[in-house]
Design a protein around this motif. Structure first.
Motif: not given
Length: 203
Positions: A38-39, A41-42, A45, A60, A63, A96
């Protein structure tokens, strides 16, 4: 912080200590992996969508699936009272940075990151499914009731594995192989994933 107590044994869970240890390890590393996804893709994006607006729906979609996977494993961890890996804060920072860094390198590098991560994660989930199926087969041979929880866990991990491999396909279609240097980039990321899996299973 969640309790480190062992899984609660009942006829529909995994009462054998070795099986409990496997499930504890598996759920811990799966949660860590989905957190990282998740991090990544965050982080990827905003730069990717800024330069390639047509990729917004795909980013989207991927994610949202990863966020759903993360929620699934969070719920299983809480249900079975399993603590997260002690490396949680470090993985948060590393994922991240990996997402943002590969996005800054360009669309191809970001997709190569997805290719590398999902290759390792897909193989990891395949391994878990094999172990769980072997457990179920042995339980049947021993006359034990497999129970709905084990059946559901196998089904859940299979579904998540398939969705991860779907992301791998999306990455290849979107020029992951064109990243420069592709082999070096994906090799380093895959090695990092294997190391993170190994550590998260144990710590």
């Amino acid at each position: 912080m969640m309790s480190t107590a062992p899984l609660r044994a009942n006829p529909h869970e995994l009462p054998n200590p070795a099986k409990r240890d496997f499930l504890t390890s598996a759920l811990r590393v799966n949660q860590a992996g989905e957190l990282a996804a998740t991090l990544i893709y965050k982080g990827q994006t905003p730069p990717i969508v800024s330069s390639h607006p047509h990729l917004r729906p795909l980013m989207k979609h991927m994610y949202d699936q990863e966020a759903s996977h993360f929620s699934t494993f969070n719920a299983l961890m809480a249900k079975h009272r399993i603590r997260p890996t002690a490396m949680y804060p470090l993985w948060t920072l590393a994922a991240s940075a990996l997402g943002w860094g590969t996005a800054i390198m360009g669309r191809e590098a970001a997709m190569a990151c997805t290719e590398a991560v999902e290759t390792e994660i897909g193989g990891h989930y395949n391994g878990q499914v094999r172990v769980l199926l072997e457990m179920a087969e042995q339980m049947e041979k021993n006359g034990e009731d497999i129970g709905p929880e084990l059946k559901q866990l196998i089904s859940t991990i299979r579904r998540i594995r398939d969705e991860e491999l779907e992301h791998l396909d999306h990455a290849v279609v979107n020029d992951a192989k064109q990243a420069v240097p592709h082999e070096l980039l994906t090799g380093v990321i895959r090695a990092g994933c294997r190391g993170a899996i190994w550590i998260s299973e144990r710590v």
